[in-house]
Design an enzyme around this catalytic site. Sequence first.
Site, PDB file in Angstrom:
ATOM      1  N   ASP A  75       9.474   3.466  13.499  1.00  0.00           N
ATOM      2  CA  ASP A  75      10.145   2.344  14.168  1.00  0.00           C
ATOM      3  C   ASP A  75      11.555   2.066  13.635  1.00  0.00           C
ATOM      4  O   ASP A  75      12.534   2.154  14.381  1.00  0.00           O
ATOM      5  CB  ASP A  75       9.259   1.088  14.145  1.00  0.00           C
ATOM      6  CG  ASP A  75       8.607   0.806  12.789  1.00  0.00           C
ATOM      7  OD1 ASP A  75       8.948   1.493  11.803  1.00  0.00           O
ATOM      8  OD2 ASP A  75       7.763  -0.107  12.722  1.00  0.00           O
ATOM      9  N   ASP A 133       1.562   4.988   1.708  1.00  0.00           N
ATOM     10  CA  ASP A 133       1.265   5.872   2.826  1.00  0.00           C
ATOM     11  C   ASP A 133       1.815   7.266   2.545  1.00  0.00           C
ATOM     12  O   ASP A 133       2.908   7.420   2.007  1.00  0.00           O
ATOM     13  CB  ASP A 133       1.900   5.331   4.111  1.00  0.00           C
ATOM     14  CG  ASP A 133       1.324   3.971   4.496  1.00  0.00           C
ATOM     15  OD1 ASP A 133       0.097   3.797   4.369  1.00  0.00           O
ATOM     16  OD2 ASP A 133       2.097   3.082   4.891  1.00  0.00           O
ATOM     17  N   ASP A 142       0.852  -1.195   0.000  1.00  0.00           N
ATOM     18  CA  ASP A 142       0.000   0.000   0.000  1.00  0.00           C
ATOM     19  C   ASP A 142       0.888   1.245   0.000  1.00  0.00           C
ATOM     20  O   ASP A 142       2.110   1.139   0.083  1.00  0.00           O
ATOM     21  CB  ASP A 142      -0.945   0.008   1.210  1.00  0.00           C
ATOM     22  CG  ASP A 142      -0.216  -0.339   2.498  1.00  0.00           C
ATOM     23  OD1 ASP A 142       0.974   0.042   2.628  1.00  0.00           O
ATOM     24  OD2 ASP A 142      -0.819  -0.980   3.369  1.00  0.00           O
TER      25      ASP A 142
HETATM   26  P1  ATP Z   1       3.792  -2.928   5.112  1.00  0.00           P
HETATM   27  O1  ATP Z   1       2.633  -2.006   4.803  1.00  0.00           O
HETATM   28  O2  ATP Z   1       4.511  -3.442   3.936  1.00  0.00           O
HETATM   29  O3  ATP Z   1       3.447  -3.980   6.087  1.00  0.00           O
HETATM   30  P2  ATP Z   1       4.839  -0.576   6.383  1.00  0.00           P
HETATM   31  O4  ATP Z   1       6.243  -0.229   6.767  1.00  0.00           O
HETATM   32  O5  ATP Z   1       4.168   0.330   5.412  1.00  0.00           O
HETATM   33  O6  ATP Z   1       4.889  -2.060   5.871  1.00  0.00           O
HETATM   34  P3  ATP Z   1       2.673  -0.039   8.143  1.00  0.00           P
HETATM   35  O7  ATP Z   1       2.180  -0.882   9.277  1.00  0.00           O
HETATM   36  O8  ATP Z   1       1.794   0.181   6.964  1.00  0.00           O
HETATM   37  O9  ATP Z   1       4.038  -0.696   7.709  1.00  0.00           O
HETATM   38  O10 ATP Z   1       3.100   1.353   8.767  1.00  0.00           O
HETATM   39  C1  ATP Z   1       3.490   2.467   7.966  1.00  0.00           C
HETATM   40  C2  ATP Z   1       4.642   3.196   8.614  1.00  0.00           C
HETATM   41  O11 ATP Z   1       4.243   3.688   9.896  1.00  0.00           O
HETATM   42  C3  ATP Z   1       5.862   2.299   8.908  1.00  0.00           C
HETATM   43  O12 ATP Z   1       6.710   2.230   7.804  1.00  0.00           O
HETATM   44  C4  ATP Z   1       6.501   3.018  10.068  1.00  0.00           C
HETATM   45  O13 ATP Z   1       7.271   4.091   9.630  1.00  0.00           O
HETATM   46  C5  ATP Z   1       5.314   3.578  10.833  1.00  0.00           C
HETATM   47  N1  ATP Z   1       4.882   2.656  11.915  1.00  0.00           N
HETATM   48  C6  ATP Z   1       3.928   1.716  11.847  1.00  0.00           C
HETATM   49  N2  ATP Z   1       3.781   1.070  13.009  1.00  0.00           N
HETATM   50  C7  ATP Z   1       4.661   1.622  13.861  1.00  0.00           C
HETATM   51  C8  ATP Z   1       4.995   1.412  15.225  1.00  0.00           C
HETATM   52  N3  ATP Z   1       4.380   0.467  15.944  1.00  0.00           N
HETATM   53  N4  ATP Z   1       5.951   2.201  15.774  1.00  0.00           N
HETATM   54  C9  ATP Z   1       6.558   3.165  15.040  1.00  0.00           C
HETATM   55  N5  ATP Z   1       6.300   3.392  13.764  1.00  0.00           N
HETATM   56  C10 ATP Z   1       5.362   2.658  13.165  1.00  0.00           C
HETATM   57 MG    MG Z   2       2.140   0.215   4.745  1.00  0.00          MG
END
Ligand code: ATP
Ligand code: MG
Length: 469
Positions: A161, A79, A77
């Site tokens: 994170d 963001d 996705d």
């Molecule tokens: P994917 O969507 O492929 O699982 P993602 O990195 O985009 O991976 P998401 O859960 O969609 O993960 O979160 C988007 C962003 O928000 C992450 O890349 C991170 O920067 C931040 N994030 C999400 N969860 C946390 C958390 N628990 N603590 C700190 N930052 C977070």
């Molecule tokens: Mg994501």
Amino acid sequence: MLKKLFSSFRSPLRRPQPTQHIRSTPEVLSSSQHSLQRNQFSRYAVSIVERLQNAGYQAYLVGGCVRDLMLHIEPKDFDVATSATPEQVRAEFRNARVIGRRFKLVHVHFGREIIEVATFRANHPQDDEEEDSNQSSRNESGRILRDNVYGTLEEDAQRRDFTINALYYDPVSERILDYANGVHDIRNRLIRLIGDPEQRYKEDPVRMLRAVRFAAKLDFGIEKHSALPIRNLAPMLRDIPSARLFEEVLKLFLSGYAESTFEMLVDLELFEPLFPASARALELNPTYTHTLISEALANTDLRISQNKPVTPAFLFAALLWPALPAKVIRLQDRGMPPIPAMQEAAHELIVEQCQRIAIPKRFTMPIREIWDMQERLPRRSGKRADLLLDNPRFRAGYDFLLLRESAGEETDGLGEWWTDYQDSNDSERRDMIRNLGSKADGEGTGPRKRRRSSGAKRKRSEDASSASE
Ligand code: ATP
Ligand code: MG
């Protein structure tokens, strides 16, 4: 001369430190210094960024989409992070909805595609600083309970994170802003927390699961200072709301890398707080339990890679199955007959498991049905076999039987019999039923003793207690 001296001091500073803190000014990679191209991103996400920038806000693509595209992986996705507040974002788009409580976000809808737009957030105020309890709060162990303090771009990078998740891509200038040496860690294939790892895990213990998830998905290592505190802090997962853990566990096991994720969870002692009864089974009967769970997960990974549907019920049925015998034995020792003992054990196990991971009813029901099938599949006489074949849960039950057999459970060729039965015509089926004799009326309940195949002989003593009959 001075310049030279300066640069020789600067370069070592640019390498990530064991504890990676945020730079006050980001490393900026121009379009010629990275491989990303605007047209690789969702055109809707790009248009949101452009629109917000035109309205005078800062806006970037951020997180998983930037990370994945740098690794030539198709993003799940897209963001967007922006200086506009959720209300300001909503005012810009007709098709936008503010969602969430713990994190307020805006979802902008374009047909079936949803772009998540998050306002820059600041890191949490430290305990000794004044805290606005309406905006943010944390409990006594440092866990963040609410987190809606808006901040600057730099602060937003700081609260993310992992270094690889804190890359900001501006599709207008085509530049990447790197506040935490994330590009370096992508090149070196490392998962590294931003800031002090122990503190960051304490703020949100789910980050330990996220570290494992990204390590498995990207085939990265977890940098040693980021890996070190995990075993110690793993029990903190017990305090995470069970509904959040359900979502997280689905991501862990349904992202296509479940088998290696499981290995890592066990290794880092994160499996126990998620699946306590299964972790005990893993200690009691390591070979059988490990084989059954790994095979189920490998199967799931394969199905996902082939774009076939997977059901969480089958997955949970497999993850929990090895924990049943210990419970069945305990109930039988108290004088309960085998079948009620099996039913009661299944009920207890699911109730216990749901305290950790809130598995919704729409999945617990089919888990029970898959397990019930295991008792019914051996009983094939008369019309029973045909009735079972018509049962909507037959396929899952049969697949589960094959899984048990491949983990070494002795079933007297039951899986093969059912395979043949499905391939046979009516008269062949009648012959098969006639040839069954009395055994098809059915003993066979519950998880059985594993077959003592030659490869497993070494482990014989460990598995001695696996019998449930
Ligand atoms: P994917 O969507 O492929 O699982 P993602 O990195 O985009 O991976 P998401 O859960 O969609 O993960 O979160 C988007 C962003 O928000 C992450 O890349 C991170 O920067 C931040 N994030 C999400 N969860 C946390 C958390 N628990 N603590 C700190 N930052 C977070
Ligand atoms: Mg994501």
